[in-house]
Design an enzyme around this catalytic site. Sequence first.
Site, short mmCIF file in Angstrom:
data_model
loop_
_atom_site.label_atom_id
_atom_site.label_comp_id
_atom_site.label_asym_id
_atom_site.label_seq_id
_atom_site.Cartn_x
_atom_site.Cartn_y
_atom_site.Cartn_z
N CYS A 283 0.85 -1.19 0.00
CA CYS A 283 0.00 0.00 0.00
C CYS A 283 0.88 1.24 0.00
O CYS A 283 1.97 1.24 0.56
CB CYS A 283 -0.96 0.11 1.19
N ARG B 1 3.35 -0.15 -5.15
CA ARG B 1 3.17 -0.70 -3.81
C ARG B 1 1.86 -1.48 -3.67
O ARG B 1 1.58 -2.06 -2.61
CB ARG B 1 3.21 0.42 -2.78
N TRP C 253 -2.86 -2.70 -1.65
CA TRP C 253 -2.65 -4.14 -1.91
C TRP C 253 -3.40 -4.85 -0.80
O TRP C 253 -3.05 -4.74 0.37
CB TRP C 253 -1.15 -4.47 -1.87
N ASN D 31 -1.11 2.31 5.71
CA ASN D 31 -0.26 1.27 5.12
C ASN D 31 0.30 0.46 6.28
O ASN D 31 0.92 1.03 7.18
CB ASN D 31 0.88 1.94 4.34
N GLY D 32 0.07 -0.86 6.24
CA GLY D 32 0.58 -1.72 7.31
C GLY D 32 -0.48 -2.74 7.68
O GLY D 32 -1.43 -2.97 6.93
N GLU E 101 16.85 -17.10 -10.59
CA GLU E 101 16.37 -15.73 -10.77
C GLU E 101 15.65 -15.59 -12.12
O GLU E 101 14.58 -14.99 -12.21
CB GLU E 101 17.53 -14.75 -10.65
N LYS F 124 11.73 -14.50 -12.82
CA LYS F 124 11.32 -13.40 -13.72
C LYS F 124 10.26 -13.89 -14.69
O LYS F 124 9.25 -13.23 -14.90
CB LYS F 124 12.51 -12.86 -14.52
N GLU G 94 6.83 -14.57 -12.85
CA GLU G 94 6.06 -13.48 -12.26
C GLU G 94 5.48 -12.53 -13.29
O GLU G 94 4.44 -11.94 -13.06
CB GLU G 94 6.85 -12.73 -11.19
N HIS H 221 16.64 -36.81 -11.21
CA HIS H 221 16.22 -37.46 -9.97
C HIS H 221 14.73 -37.26 -9.73
O HIS H 221 14.27 -37.25 -8.58
CB HIS H 221 17.06 -36.93 -8.79
N LYS I 90 5.34 -4.60 -5.09
CA LYS I 90 6.80 -4.58 -5.04
C LYS I 90 7.33 -4.67 -3.61
O LYS I 90 8.38 -5.24 -3.37
CB LYS I 90 7.31 -3.31 -5.71
O1 M6R Z 1 12.57 -5.25 -1.40
P1 M6R Z 1 13.17 -6.61 -1.28
O2 M6R Z 1 14.43 -6.77 -2.07
O3 M6R Z 1 13.37 -7.03 0.16
O4 M6R Z 1 12.10 -7.58 -1.87
C1 M6R Z 1 12.26 -8.97 -1.81
C2 M6R Z 1 11.39 -9.65 -2.83
O5 M6R Z 1 10.04 -9.41 -2.55
C3 M6R Z 1 11.71 -9.17 -4.24
O6 M6R Z 1 13.05 -9.36 -4.51
C4 M6R Z 1 10.85 -9.90 -5.28
O7 M6R Z 1 11.15 -11.25 -5.28
C5 M6R Z 1 11.09 -9.27 -6.64
N1 M6R Z 1 10.38 -8.03 -6.75
C6 M6R Z 1 10.71 -10.15 -7.75
O8 M6R Z 1 11.11 -9.62 -8.97
#
Ligand code: M6R
Length: 602
Positions: A2, A27, A74, A98-99, A477, A481, A484, A500, A597
């Site tokens: 949020c 956010r 969110w 927010n929280g 990684e 990507k 998501e 395996h 994010k």
């Molecule tokens: O802000 P942070 O780096 O702590 O966030 C951790 C994860 O939520 C973040 O890296 C997330 O996996 C990525 N946005 C995905 O692309």
Amino acid sequence: MCGIIGYIGYDEAKNILIKGLKTLEYRGYDSAGIAVYNPDYNQCLVSKCEGRVDKLESKVADVKGKSGIGHTRWATHGEVSDTNSHPHKFGNVTIVHNGIIENYESLMNTLGVASKLKSGTDSEVVAALIDKCYEKNPVDAIISSVKKLRGTYALAIMFDDEPDAIYAVRNVSPVVCCQNDSGCYIASDIIAIAEYCPDYFVLPELTVAKITKDKIEIVDFAKNFVEPEMSAVNWDIKNSGKCGYPFYMEKEIMEQPDVIRNTLHKKLRDNIPDFSSDNVDESIFAECKSISIVACGTAMHSGLIGKQLIEKNCGVPVTVYMASEFIYCEPIISRDTLVICVSQSGETIDTLEALKYAQRQDAKILSIVNVRGSVIAKLSENVIYTDAGPEIAVASTKAYTSQLVTFYLITAKMAYMRGCFNSEGLSSFMDELKKVPKAVEEVFSNKEKIHHIAGSLLTAEHAFMIGRGLDYPALLEASLKLKEISYIHSEAFASGELKHGTIALITKNTPVIALMTQKYLASKQVSNIKEVQSRGAQVITICTTSLKSFATNDFIELPDMDDEFTVIPAVSVMQLLAYYVSSDKGLDVDKPRNLAKVVTVE
Ligand code: M6R
């Protein structure tokens, strides 16, 4: 999660709130709303709706007023709906939050307001609480109310009978403030308000800010005045839009060569990594007996590469933990352990809780953080800022790369301080690292080919990725990507592990991406490629020029460099690949479904 914003001053509040909310949408983008004080009605009028800020904007054409607060959501408690959108109003009080308020149900019962609350959120009760505590003194009402809250909060608050001020208070969740001749501004992130003034401060936790059109006054809960610590925006504000790219993600991918150069420029003195500009106590690198890296998602993936680099070059054992599991798995840490917390936002609650746990065990703490002044940065004894600039796309790209570069720098520093590198070893490591930005530029010059290959993934439901050594964490990684932003189910495997069990899923035309940058592992990787090909897989190879002879028909070439450094250009290729798949599928690349994010819930 949020985003909140507030403005009071001489201009129309609506325009500032809507513009800022668009920037804060990273956010959360389930719903949006604003409340603006309207003198004709002597009260704050709330406009809110499910959906994006664009939709809200089309509904607020007639809103007038010079002070207001806004929110982009969110959803955590309560479905995505108009009613559950913020702001929430109760009696005289309007809030955005927010929280998470953990004790919202018991507060509702104690206050006896359950039947009067309209939403299913944990937030609305806070408006009721402040309203009930209000006896013509907003600061007193806010302090006595938030003392009853359990959880995290950034709150912006307005009182109908006090139109000349808005108030803010926070615990964990961020609030930044700035001011210019046109008024005063608050937001969850400076990027939403930096255009009005590049000098800002982070509102200290557990203080209340009274924001009027000409000044911001802060008091602690004992009502002592607090002088905030000013900061200045350290990125180019003019460069903060999409700059002609269709999505932030593409822009942020393309920024990576400069981000790497910038990091190296700031953190090298006489070709030796130097973290003194961040005030890091460098003895932590020489003295620790073990390292625990704690992070989530992409940030954790950078740690997995950091582990391999540090163990190989410094001989120090490294364990990488998912922050969400760390405090529950009784990690073996002590005052001899260096705990490295990695976080782009500096707000991720799991990483924050892990950090606090490690502090309780007396471990030394080093955090690698992108957002200055964030709660993780504030709490850590040592912080290395990645300074990648604001990352807006939900999918992390340039922040990840800057985390990787930081791990290379830590490795070099540690190896040198421990005598594992002599001066020559250090210079050759650094010289190779300095070649990385150019290598990334080289792969970007091949983006047409990457785009073309992305076409073969457009209709895939599943994809697999295989690699060995450093290539394996790089693929974790890459796979995240792809998942998501393109919604293709993807799994990355250490190539030798596939047989395996998971190889059972490889059938005719299953796409498999094989990354091959480690010369010493090439022959084994080739065998693993053959194994999946013989089960019908369509293999896309991503490999360095010198390993090109082993590539399959579909392949993307990476420039030759020392094997230890190829993961950065390799991941850049795979970020672009995921990007093209998502954009060609017509998806909202920057705002993938269900995500936000900044993840501030456990
Ligand atoms: O802000 P942070 O780096 O702590 O966030 C951790 C994860 O939520 C973040 O890296 C997330 O996996 C990525 N946005 C995905 O692309």
